[in-house]
Write an enzyme that holds these catalytic residues in place. Sequence first.
Site, short mmCIF file in Angstrom:
data_model
loop_
_atom_site.label_atom_id
_atom_site.label_comp_id
_atom_site.label_asym_id
_atom_site.label_seq_id
_atom_site.Cartn_x
_atom_site.Cartn_y
_atom_site.Cartn_z
N HIS A 218 12.20 2.33 -10.00
CA HIS A 218 13.38 2.47 -9.14
C HIS A 218 13.91 4.13 -9.63
CE1 HIS A 218 14.98 1.93 -13.22
NE2 HIS A 218 15.93 2.98 -12.80
C1 UD1 Z 1 21.09 4.61 -11.24
C2 UD1 Z 1 21.19 5.39 -12.36
C3 UD1 Z 1 19.84 5.35 -13.13
C4 UD1 Z 1 19.60 3.87 -13.66
C5 UD1 Z 1 19.61 2.98 -12.48
C6 UD1 Z 1 19.68 1.45 -12.78
C7 UD1 Z 1 22.38 7.45 -11.83
C8 UD1 Z 1 22.07 9.12 -11.50
N1 UD1 Z 1 21.16 6.86 -11.83
O1 UD1 Z 1 20.09 4.88 -10.33
O2 UD1 Z 1 20.07 6.11 -14.39
O3 UD1 Z 1 18.23 3.66 -14.19
O4 UD1 Z 1 21.14 2.99 -11.72
O5 UD1 Z 1 19.40 0.69 -11.87
O6 UD1 Z 1 23.23 7.35 -12.35
N2 UD1 Z 1 21.87 0.89 -3.63
C9 UD1 Z 1 22.12 -0.34 -2.95
N3 UD1 Z 1 22.86 -1.35 -3.63
C10 UD1 Z 1 23.60 -1.14 -4.90
C11 UD1 Z 1 23.36 0.09 -5.47
C12 UD1 Z 1 22.56 1.14 -5.18
O7 UD1 Z 1 21.62 -0.51 -2.06
O8 UD1 Z 1 23.97 -1.95 -5.20
C13 UD1 Z 1 21.12 1.71 -3.15
C14 UD1 Z 1 21.59 2.70 -2.29
O9 UD1 Z 1 20.98 3.18 -1.17
C15 UD1 Z 1 21.76 4.16 -3.17
C16 UD1 Z 1 20.73 3.75 -4.05
O10 UD1 Z 1 20.40 2.53 -4.18
O11 UD1 Z 1 22.00 5.07 -2.55
C17 UD1 Z 1 20.57 4.49 -5.46
O12 UD1 Z 1 21.58 4.08 -6.07
P1 UD1 Z 1 22.21 4.74 -7.37
O13 UD1 Z 1 23.42 4.00 -8.02
O14 UD1 Z 1 22.89 6.26 -6.83
O15 UD1 Z 1 20.99 5.27 -8.32
P2 UD1 Z 1 20.00 4.38 -8.84
O16 UD1 Z 1 18.67 4.69 -8.27
O17 UD1 Z 1 20.55 2.76 -8.73
N1 UDP Z 2 16.94 -6.21 -14.61
C1 UDP Z 2 17.42 -7.48 -13.89
N2 UDP Z 2 16.94 -7.80 -12.93
C2 UDP Z 2 16.08 -7.29 -12.25
C3 UDP Z 2 15.57 -5.97 -12.54
C4 UDP Z 2 15.92 -5.41 -13.92
O1 UDP Z 2 17.95 -7.97 -14.55
O2 UDP Z 2 15.48 -7.47 -11.07
C5 UDP Z 2 17.31 -5.96 -15.80
C6 UDP Z 2 16.29 -5.71 -16.96
O3 UDP Z 2 16.05 -6.89 -17.69
C7 UDP Z 2 17.07 -4.47 -17.86
C8 UDP Z 2 17.81 -3.92 -17.01
O4 UDP Z 2 18.16 -4.60 -15.81
O5 UDP Z 2 17.77 -5.41 -18.98
C9 UDP Z 2 17.19 -2.52 -16.58
O6 UDP Z 2 17.95 -1.85 -15.51
P1 UDP Z 2 17.31 -0.80 -14.70
O7 UDP Z 2 15.84 -0.98 -14.56
O8 UDP Z 2 18.06 -1.02 -13.43
O9 UDP Z 2 17.86 0.35 -15.29
P2 UDP Z 2 17.28 1.33 -16.42
O10 UDP Z 2 17.17 0.61 -17.70
O11 UDP Z 2 15.81 2.19 -16.09
O12 UDP Z 2 18.52 2.54 -16.72
#
Ligand code: UD1
Ligand code: UDP
Length: 382
Positions: A218
């Site tokens: 991601h």
């Molecule tokens: C965010 C965090 C990242 C973290 C990740 C965990 C920032 C800058 N990034 O990244 O550090 O590792 O969360 O998962 O804060 N979207 C959906 N549904 C949701 C959420 C997101 O469809 O419930 C899609 C949308 O298109 C959105 C994109 O995912 O634009 C990115 O979501 P966003 O929260 O901006 O960043 P992440 O890549 O999730």
């Molecule tokens: N996780 C989850 N379901 C999923 C993918 C990840 O519960 O389908 C959990 C994972 O076990 C970990 C956390 O989400 O505890 C990690 O989140 P993510 O990878 O979104 O973000 P990051 O840690 O890179 O910020």
Amino acid sequence: MLKLLTIVGARPQIIKAAALSRTIKKNFSSEIEEIIVHTGQHYDENMSQIFFDELQIPKPNYNLNVGSGSHGKQTAAMIEGIEEILISEEPNYIVLYGDTNSTLAGAIAASKIHIPIVHIEAGLRSFNKSMPEEINRIMCDHSSTFLFTPTLTGYKNLLNEGFEENNGSFNIDNPGIFHCGDVMYDNSLFFSDISDSKSSIQFSLDLKDKSYILTTIHRNNNTDDPVRLSNIFQGLIEIIETSKLQVVLPLHPRTKNKLQQLPEELQQRIKNNKKLRIIDPVSFLDMIQLEKNAELIITDSGGVQKEAYFFQKPCLILRNETEWVEIIKEGSGVLVNANHDKIIDSFKKMYKSKKSFPPIFGDGNSANFICEKLIENLISSS
Ligand code: UD1
Ligand code: UDP
């Protein structure tokens, strides 16, 4: 009574918050009151609500429902909402987790109106400022009053940036730094047995133990660059074709949205490959079951890298650097970037190799340590 106001927004923060909320409820309910604010950064059922239900986190007192958007727009909306709540709730401290935009927004809102910040997962550095998370975590650390580091490396990073060893009374100009271990480790230990009894995902997906690789992707520099994303998928398909393993990939919505940018031919190969099991994001208990029984893990997630270590799985990290350098030092994780050849070579080296996993993320009681320190400080400053 110590009043904490906790900010969550992204999936991993909700999971991290479970450790503190659980500890407050169990050991500190007469001393700590917790108000939870959800920024709404993540909002899909399987990116947010599922964790509140399953991990028994109290329902947020507030939800700002900011949703997705550009960094500036999203962060600005959060700052505005958080500021208003801080002014009306007047907590002793705000609690911020990790390095997302929700973390940054909390740090800006609170520091401007002089509410002390507790940063959990402080001190981590990738030394790559093109990562949005690196900016967020540096800004948060440098406006915090209490910094709790999950690893010794995090603690040393803070010392290198001019933070000083603790000397008593803390404020934003004289912050306290503490190495406390990782609240994610607390959670993995706590939920491991619960996952064994409650999760049936392996059965539902008909997966035998060690017959699969668990993968998550991601990170924005992987999803938003079609060349990198193609290299990763080509690597995964090649591993499937040359081994007996399947790949299980609970797909983050960000990555799902980017699949159609891949070359048409690769999209077809992904779609037609029965051993590449792309599924919706799963619950934490399901994730733990998938992690515990995988042969190996391939990920660009911070949290999943660590959980690979907690559950003693070799891990290929789809990044050029990591904040969790201990995993690389121990040899159980290897940085493969989004480089096809590195993915394949490292898979061959790590598959079936025996690794050791000495304890480097604390003792599973980090949340308790944090609560004690905060109470102690409130008493000494009153
Ligand atoms: C965010 C965090 C990242 C973290 C990740 C965990 C920032 C800058 N990034 O990244 O550090 O590792 O969360 O998962 O804060 N979207 C959906 N549904 C949701 C959420 C997101 O469809 O419930 C899609 C949308 O298109 C959105 C994109 O995912 O634009 C990115 O979501 P966003 O929260 O901006 O960043 P992440 O890549 O999730
Ligand atoms: N996780 C989850 N379901 C999923 C993918 C990840 O519960 O389908 C959990 C994972 O076990 C970990 C956390 O989400 O505890 C990690 O989140 P993510 O990878 O979104 O973000 P990051 O840690 O890179 O910020």
